[in-house]
Design a protein around this motif. Sequence first.
Motif, PDB file in Angstrom:
ATOM      1  N   MET A   1       0.826  -1.206   0.000  1.00  0.00           N
ATOM      2  CA  MET A   1       0.000   0.000   0.000  1.00  0.00           C
ATOM      3  C   MET A   1       0.859   1.254   0.000  1.00  0.00           C
ATOM      4  N   LEU A   2       1.969   1.226   0.779  1.00  0.00           N
ATOM      5  CA  LEU A   2       2.866   2.379   0.805  1.00  0.00           C
ATOM      6  C   LEU A   2       3.516   2.594  -0.556  1.00  0.00           C
ATOM      7  N   LEU A   3       3.951   1.492  -1.199  1.00  0.00           N
ATOM      8  CA  LEU A   3       4.561   1.623  -2.526  1.00  0.00           C
ATOM      9  C   LEU A   3       3.553   2.147  -3.543  1.00  0.00           C
ATOM     10  N   ASN A   4       2.327   1.659  -3.449  1.00  0.00           N
ATOM     11  CA  ASN A   4       1.299   2.152  -4.371  1.00  0.00           C
ATOM     12  C   ASN A   4       1.029   3.638  -4.136  1.00  0.00           C
ATOM     13  N   ALA A   5       1.028   4.032  -2.839  1.00  0.00           N
ATOM     14  CA  ALA A   5       0.816   5.451  -2.533  1.00  0.00           C
ATOM     15  C   ALA A   5       1.968   6.298  -3.060  1.00  0.00           C
ATOM     16  N   ILE A   6       3.210   5.770  -2.927  1.00  0.00           N
ATOM     17  CA  ILE A   6       4.378   6.507  -3.422  1.00  0.00           C
ATOM     18  C   ILE A   6       4.321   6.628  -4.944  1.00  0.00           C
ATOM     19  N   ARG A   7       3.955   5.502  -5.603  1.00  0.00           N
ATOM     20  CA  ARG A   7       3.851   5.563  -7.064  1.00  0.00           C
ATOM     21  C   ARG A   7       2.787   6.562  -7.499  1.00  0.00           C
ATOM     22  N   GLU A   8       1.661   6.566  -6.792  1.00  0.00           N
ATOM     23  CA  GLU A   8       0.607   7.513  -7.141  1.00  0.00           C
ATOM     24  C   GLU A   8       1.067   8.953  -6.907  1.00  0.00           C
ATOM     25  N   GLU A   9       1.801   9.161  -5.800  1.00  0.00           N
ATOM     26  CA  GLU A   9       2.306  10.501  -5.526  1.00  0.00           C
ATOM     27  C   GLU A   9       3.332  10.918  -6.569  1.00  0.00           C
ATOM     28  N   GLN A  10       4.197   9.974  -6.973  1.00  0.00           N
ATOM     29  CA  GLN A  10       5.168  10.286  -8.027  1.00  0.00           C
ATOM     30  C   GLN A  10       4.462  10.614  -9.338  1.00  0.00           C
ATOM     31  N   ARG A  11       3.402   9.877  -9.623  1.00  0.00           N
ATOM     32  CA  ARG A  11       2.656  10.153 -10.851  1.00  0.00           C
ATOM     33  C   ARG A  11       2.044  11.544 -10.812  1.00  0.00           C
ATOM     34  N   LEU A  12       1.480  11.904  -9.639  1.00  0.00           N
ATOM     35  CA  LEU A  12       0.890  13.238  -9.506  1.00  0.00           C
ATOM     36  C   LEU A  12       1.955  14.321  -9.584  1.00  0.00           C
ATOM     37  N   LEU A  13       3.127  14.052  -8.956  1.00  0.00           N
ATOM     38  CA  LEU A  13       4.214  15.038  -9.015  1.00  0.00           C
ATOM     39  C   LEU A  13       4.730  15.195 -10.438  1.00  0.00           C
ATOM     40  N   ALA A  14       4.849  14.072 -11.159  1.00  0.00           N
ATOM     41  CA  ALA A  14       5.304  14.172 -12.547  1.00  0.00           C
ATOM     42  C   ALA A  14       4.308  14.956 -13.392  1.00  0.00           C
ATOM     43  N   ARG A  15       3.036  14.704 -13.139  1.00  0.00           N
ATOM     44  CA  ARG A  15       2.024  15.440 -13.886  1.00  0.00           C
ATOM     45  C   ARG A  15       2.062  16.921 -13.533  1.00  0.00           C
ATOM     46  N   ARG A  16       2.217  17.200 -12.214  1.00  0.00           N
ATOM     47  CA  ARG A  16       2.285  18.607 -11.795  1.00  0.00           C
ATOM     48  C   ARG A  16       3.531  19.283 -12.357  1.00  0.00           C
ATOM     49  N   TYR A  17       4.658  18.522 -12.366  1.00  0.00           N
ATOM     50  CA  TYR A  17       5.898  19.074 -12.928  1.00  0.00           C
ATOM     51  C   TYR A  17       5.713  19.406 -14.400  1.00  0.00           C
ATOM     52  N   HIS A  18       5.060  18.490 -15.121  1.00  0.00           N
ATOM     53  CA  HIS A  18       4.830  18.743 -16.552  1.00  0.00           C
ATOM     54  C   HIS A  18       3.960  19.980 -16.744  1.00  0.00           C
TER      55      HIS A  18
END
Length: 480
Positions: A215-232
Motif C-alpha cells: 500500500m505504501l509503494l502504491n501510494a508513493i507511485r501515485e504521488e510520483q505520478r501526480l508530481l510528474a504530472r504537476r511538474y509537466h
Amino acid sequence: MRSADISGAGAEGFGSGSQANGIYSNATNTSSSRIAFCHNPVPNAVAFTAIGSAGLFIIYDIARTSAEVGSMEGIWQRAMVVGLLAVVLIGAAMLKYGPRPDASQRASFQTLVGAIPLGVACWTATGNLIVCNDQYRSRLNLATGSFRGAVSYHDAVTQLIRGGYMKLINEDDDNRLLELHRQDGSCLLIDERPLETGGFITLVSDVTERKKTDMLLNAIREEQRLLARRYHEEKLKAEAASRSKTNFLAHLSHDIRTPLNHIIGFAELMAHETYGALGDPRYREYIQTIKSSGEGLLASFATILDLAELESGQKVLRSEPLQVDELIESSVLRYRGQAARAGIEFCLGECTQAIISADKLALQRMLGNLIDNSLRFTPQGGTITVAAYAANDGVVIEVSDTGLGMTEDRLESLQQPFALGDARFTREGVGPGLGISISRAIAELSGGRMAIDSSPAMGTTVAISLPAVEGDTSVMQAAE
C-alpha cells in the motif's frame, strides 16, 4: 462480514464448498472425491473380501434353497443379515486402518508441524482436524481449548471470519489461496494443499507488513505520478511565461527605445545649439545629463532584451573555428588601457594553440563581461589574470582577480538576474547586473558550463568550460 460459504471455505475443507455461488466446479469436486479415497490397502482388502463373501454366500443360499425347498422363502432376510455383517466389517476396518492416523502418528505429526515457523494444520478429507501447531492457534487468534476433541474445518473457518472476511485469491486442483482480513487490520494468507493420503494441509502466514508495504509503494507511485504530472504542467506554464516575457520585453524595448532615441537626438541637437544659443550655461550641463542618462537606459534595455533572447533560445549562435589564444588576446587588448588607468595589472596565461568551434562575437562578449566585472571590483594595485587550459575533451578559460570577492550568499544570488545585493556591488556603471547571467547563457548555448569561486577580500575566479569539436584533434594536440 462474509460467511464461510461466500468466502469459499467449505465445511469439508479443500475442494469443497457451495456450488450455488459458483466458486467450485464439478472438476474440483471430482478431484476432491479422488483425494478422499482411502489409499491404505488393508481396509480396501477387507472391503473386497467382505463384499465377495457376502455375494458368494447369497448365491450359494439361493441355489441350495431352490434345490431343497423349491421356493425363495427366507432368502432375502438372510441376504440382508449377511450384507449388514459385511458393512460392519468394512466399517471396523476403516476405523482401524482408515486415513485418520493413530496416536503415535499424531504425535509424530505434532512434532513435525511444531518445528515449522508457519501456522500449519492437517485435516482429513472430510474436514476433521488431525493436528496443528501453536503458530496456527496464535496467528489465527484461536484458543487452545477449541481444538480439544473433534474439530471440523467448518468450525475453524466460522471462528476465523468472525468480525472479518475472507477473500479467494486463487484456486485450482493443487492449491487454493485465501486472504483473511481481520478487524484489527491484520491480514493472513491461507494456503491449502491436498495430501496424497486423502486429506489436506493448511499453511498460514502473516502478510500484514507486506500488505502495508504494498500500500505504501502504491501510494508513493501515485504521488510520483501526480508530481510528474504537476511538474509537466508547471513546466508548460514556465515555458509559456518565458515566451510571454520575451515577447513583452521585445515590445517594451521597441516602444521605449524609439522615444529614447528621440530624446538623445534632440539632446545632441540642443548641445550643438543648432537653432540658437541656450542662454544659461547650466542648460548645457542638463542636456549632457539627459543624453548620458538616455544612452545608459537604452543600453540597459538592449542588455535585458539580449538576455531574454539568449535564455529563450531565440538567439541562435553561429559555429565557426576559433583560436582561443587570439580570442583572449583581443579581449585583453580591449581593456588594457582601462586597466592601466585604474592601476590594475593584466596577466596572460600561456598559449594553448587550441581551436574550438563557437560564435566569436558571443564569446568576445562573454569574456568582455567577465573582465569588465573584474576591473570594476578590483582595487588599485590588484591583478587580473586571463588564462586558458586545454584538455582532451575541451578548453577551460579562467578570469581571476584579486578584488573584493563575494560570500556564498552573494554567489547564490548570482544565479538570479538583476540581483545586486551588497551595497559594494552597486557602484556607478554596474548597470542592471546582467553581465554574469549573459555570460552564463552564452556558455551554456555554446555547449559549456560556467563555475564561480570567490572569497571575500581574496578575489574571484570565473571558469568557462567549452567542449572540443568532434573529430578535431587540435585541442588534443594542444593538451599534449
